[in-house]
Design an enzyme around this catalytic site. Structure first.
Site, PDB file in Angstrom:
ATOM      1  N   LYS A   1      71.637  55.184  -2.803  1.00 26.14           N
ATOM      2  CA  LYS A   1      71.189  55.356  -1.408  1.00 26.14           C
ATOM      3  C   LYS A   1      71.639  54.216  -0.487  1.00 26.14           C
ATOM      4  O   LYS A   1      71.908  54.445   0.684  1.00 26.14           O
ATOM      5  CB  LYS A   1      69.669  55.498  -1.360  1.00 26.14           C
ATOM      6  CG  LYS A   1      69.164  56.861  -1.779  1.00 26.14           C
ATOM      7  CD  LYS A   1      67.650  56.904  -1.647  1.00 26.14           C
ATOM      8  CE  LYS A   1      67.113  58.308  -1.700  1.00 26.14           C
ATOM      9  NZ  LYS A   1      65.694  58.377  -1.343  1.00 26.14           N
TER      10      LYS A   1
ATOM     11  N   ASP B   1      64.407  61.386   4.800  1.00 25.54           N
ATOM     12  CA  ASP B   1      63.062  61.035   4.319  1.00 25.54           C
ATOM     13  C   ASP B   1      62.171  60.643   5.500  1.00 25.54           C
ATOM     14  O   ASP B   1      60.946  60.769   5.423  1.00 25.54           O
ATOM     15  CB  ASP B   1      63.114  59.857   3.323  1.00 25.54           C
ATOM     16  CG  ASP B   1      63.564  60.300   1.936  1.00 25.54           C
ATOM     17  OD1 ASP B   1      63.468  61.513   1.640  1.00 25.54           O
ATOM     18  OD2 ASP B   1      64.011  59.439   1.154  1.00 25.54           O
TER      19      ASP B   1
END
Ligand code: NAP
Length: 292
Positions: free
Chosen positions: A71, A111
């Site tokens: 990520k 997210d």
């Protein structure tokens, strides 16, 4: 699902990826809306990430999701990133943007809206606005949640209750530019009692309670939780963790990580397809599937 010469591909880049629910979510949605695309989970070792991104580019992939351990590492490999991905320092979604003269790969962090969407649907969000919030953990998900909370709720206090307070201090420093009220503070996890009792929203951003260690919880002093609390667990397997079960028994409003999982996927899906994800169909596929 029919695969032909026009089928576009979306990949999940991670290591490991075998237990991901994302292929089920996105392939269900593609099929329901007859989008000619397929979602595949691809295990990518850290040393192969640059090649994998070059592959997305060369093979005209529609986009990708990115999970642990890539990520952060993927940021410099992309052409552009959204402000929220830059702020969080992590990308979980890549979109091939063909609107300019040359296609680019743009990173995003869904997210952030994924965390906020289920909260906005509960009667809870009014009590959270301008209130005190506590996050357990200081890893990647805690980063996205802290940024989301600062942007959406202008909290009076945002406590990071962490096993590694030095890591949480770094997170607070990194997000200082988004914290005009200086709401961020750090407390060692085991000393968080007073902050837990006086917060409106408690968020578990650690893996505590995740299958197969379902006895785990970030906070076992259940007497600290009251009907005034909103309790949100990012863990989605099981759907109802020990933390949520005990909080519900104390009268708190609870939010499951499975709802965030669906919402972050919906935010990515919309960017790949220009269509809203058929959330009801996806939820049926997920909840019908035995995940714990
Ligand atoms: P991560 O970057 O590895 O961070 C994990 C955090 O939890 C770290 O702060 C770590 O502390 C802490 N931690 C781990 N074990 C602990 C323990 N036994 N006691 C106290 N703290 C502990 O992981 P992540 O990406 O942030 O993910 C965290 C959780 O959120 C995972 O369960 C993940 O599945 C879930 N998640 C859910 C969604 C969703 O859509 N629902 C999205 C993202 C993540 P140290 O720094 O001290 O190691």
């Amino acid at each position: 699902m029919r695969i032909d010469a026009d089928t576009r591909v979306v990949a999940l880049l991670g290591h490991p990826v075998e237990h991901s629910l994302s292929p089920l979510i996105h392939n269900t949605a593609f099929e329901a809306q007859t989008v000619n695309a397929v979602y595949v989970a691809t295990p990518v070792r850290p040393e192969d990430l640059a090649d994998a991104v070059a592959g997305l580019r060369a093979l005209h992939f529609l986009g990708a999701n990115v999970t642990l351990p890539h990520k952060q590492a993927i940021l410099p490999l992309l052409d552009a990133c959204t402000e929220r991905a830059e702020a969080v320092g992590a990308v979980n979604t890549v979109v091939r943007d063909e609107t300019g003269t040359a296609p680019i790969l743009r990173g995003d962090n869904t997210d952030v809206p994924g965390f906020l969407a289920p909260l906005k649907e509960t009667r809870a969000s009014a009590s959270v606005q301008g209130g005190a919030v506590l996050i357990f953990g200081s890893g990647g998900a805690a980063r996205a949640v802290a940024y989301a909370v600062l942007q959406a709720f202008a909290p009076s206090r945002l406590t990071l209750a962490a096993r590694s307070p030095d890591k949480a201090e770094r997170l607070a420093e990194d997000l200082a530019a988004y914290d005009p009220n200086e709401a961020l503070c750090v407390v060692p996890m085991r000393e968080a009692g007073p902050m837990v009792r006086t917060s409106h929203l408690l968020v578990n951003a650690t893996p505590l309670g995740m299958y197969p260690h379902t006895d785990g919880t970030p906070w076992s002093q259940v007497g600290d939780i009251s009907p005034e609390h909103v309790v949100y667990d990012l863990v989605y397997n099981p759907e109802e963790t020990r933390f949520l079960r005990e909080a519900a028994a104390r009268g708190a409003i609870t939010v499951s990580g499975l709802e965030m999982l669906i919402a972050q996927a919906a935010a990515a899906y919309r960017q790949w397809t220009d269509q809203p994800m058929p959330v009801k169909t996806v939820r049926t596929a997920l909840y019908g599937d035995k995940i714990a």
